[in-house]
Every structure is written in C-alpha cells, then in structure tokens.
Scaffold this motif. Sequence first.
Motif, short mmCIF file in Angstrom:
data_model
loop_
_atom_site.label_atom_id
_atom_site.label_comp_id
_atom_site.label_asym_id
_atom_site.label_seq_id
_atom_site.Cartn_x
_atom_site.Cartn_y
_atom_site.Cartn_z
N VAL A 97 0.82 -1.16 -0.09
CA VAL A 97 -0.07 0.00 0.03
C VAL A 97 0.83 1.16 -0.21
CG1 VAL A 97 -1.70 1.38 1.13
CG2 VAL A 97 -1.91 -1.21 1.49
N TYR A 98 0.83 2.09 -0.83
CA TYR A 98 1.53 3.29 -1.07
C TYR A 98 0.68 4.64 -0.56
CZ TYR A 98 4.85 0.94 -4.06
OH TYR A 98 6.01 -0.11 -4.42
N PHE A 99 1.50 5.29 0.41
CA PHE A 99 0.97 6.33 1.28
C PHE A 99 1.94 7.56 0.73
CE2 PHE A 99 -1.45 3.98 4.13
CZ PHE A 99 -1.16 3.01 4.12
N CYS A 100 1.05 8.82 0.48
CA CYS A 100 1.26 9.94 0.37
C CYS A 100 1.28 10.80 1.65
CB CYS A 100 0.48 10.93 -0.51
SG CYS A 100 0.94 12.58 -1.11
N LYS A 101 2.53 11.38 1.96
CA LYS A 101 2.74 12.32 3.01
C LYS A 101 3.27 13.69 2.97
CE LYS A 101 6.09 12.37 6.98
NZ LYS A 101 7.43 11.66 7.69
N ARG A 102 2.79 14.71 3.56
CA ARG A 102 2.96 15.92 3.60
C ARG A 102 3.48 16.19 5.03
NH1 ARG A 102 0.32 21.26 4.84
NH2 ARG A 102 0.84 22.75 3.11
N ASP A 103 4.85 16.98 5.00
CA ASP A 103 5.50 17.38 6.35
C ASP A 103 5.60 18.79 5.92
OD1 ASP A 103 8.40 16.20 7.90
OD2 ASP A 103 7.02 18.08 8.20
N THR A 104 5.12 19.50 6.75
CA THR A 104 5.19 20.95 6.65
C THR A 104 5.83 21.45 7.99
OG1 THR A 104 3.58 21.31 5.12
CG2 THR A 104 4.16 23.34 6.42
N ALA A 105 7.21 21.51 8.23
CA ALA A 105 7.87 22.11 9.31
C ALA A 105 7.20 21.00 10.53
CB ALA A 105 7.46 23.36 9.73
N GLY A 106 7.31 19.68 10.23
CA GLY A 106 6.84 18.88 11.50
C GLY A 106 5.71 18.70 11.71
N ARG A 107 4.60 19.50 10.88
CA ARG A 107 2.88 19.04 10.87
C ARG A 107 2.88 18.26 9.66
NH1 ARG A 107 3.02 24.37 11.02
NH2 ARG A 107 2.16 24.66 9.02
N ILE A 108 2.40 16.72 10.07
CA ILE A 108 2.41 15.75 9.12
C ILE A 108 0.91 15.39 8.77
CG2 ILE A 108 2.96 13.29 8.95
CD1 ILE A 108 5.30 15.07 9.34
N ALA A 109 0.81 15.14 7.51
CA ALA A 109 -0.57 14.68 7.03
C ALA A 109 -0.42 13.38 6.19
CB ALA A 109 -1.28 15.74 6.24
N TRP A 110 -1.13 12.38 6.22
CA TRP A 110 -1.03 11.21 5.45
C TRP A 110 -2.26 11.00 4.76
CZ3 TRP A 110 3.47 8.18 5.31
CH2 TRP A 110 4.11 8.10 6.29
N GLY A 111 -2.27 10.65 3.62
CA GLY A 111 -3.45 9.94 2.62
C GLY A 111 -3.71 8.59 3.28
N GLN A 112 -4.60 8.11 2.70
CA GLN A 112 -5.38 6.85 2.95
C GLN A 112 -4.78 5.52 2.21
OE1 GLN A 112 -6.45 8.65 0.72
NE2 GLN A 112 -6.89 6.85 -1.06
N GLY A 113 -4.09 6.14 1.33
CA GLY A 113 -3.01 4.85 0.67
C GLY A 113 -3.83 4.22 -0.51
#
Length: 116
Positions: A93-109
Amino acid sequence: QVQLVESGGGWVQPGGSLRLSCVASASIFNLYTTMGWYRQAPGKQRELVAAIAAGGNTNYASSVKGRFTISRENAKNTVYLQMNDLKPEDTAVYFCKRDTAGRIAWGQGTQVTVSS
C-alpha cells in the motif's frame, strides 16, 4: 487539516509501470513542505520510497532508484510517483505524506500489486 488523496494504484505484471497521484487540499508549495511517498507491505514497517523538497531536491530508497521518479505540480497541489520496471517486491500500500515543518498529514493509501 490538510487532506491527501492518492490514486493510480492497481494490479500490474512484473516489468510494468504505474503512475500514482496525490492531490492535496492545500498548497504543497512552500519553503517548509516536503512531500513523500511511503509504502507498507503486509507484515512490514512503513518505509520511505521517495521524497521531494520545496526546492526540488529528491531522494529515493535504494531499492527503487533508477526505476521510480517523484515529481510535483505545484499549481495542481499534486505529487506524482512514476513507477517503472515494477517488481513483485514493490507490492504494497502506497501512502502520500505531507510534512510542513513537522506538521504531518497522510493519505489513505492506494494498493499496488505486482504479480504475474
């Protein structure tokens, strides 16, 4: 909270190609944001596949170097992962991740399955 939506996964035979997309609900273009693709196979830990920083610098897992390419289209808040010469061991399962100065968000995969 930023929402990330991945798409483009599926089944492919060994040697085939897929392109994953990750659309963010907020801008991905700022000096403090790194976008990444991770994957998690059954029974294994999530691992970094590729990442791209705001300035365009990229890094890849050694297992995918030369086969995968990460890119971003800032105007569309979208990050892509072009995957060529896929191997059965790329199944995950491939996930996208956004890291903005330590604030993390993940997609559902999105599931990628490579088999004959």
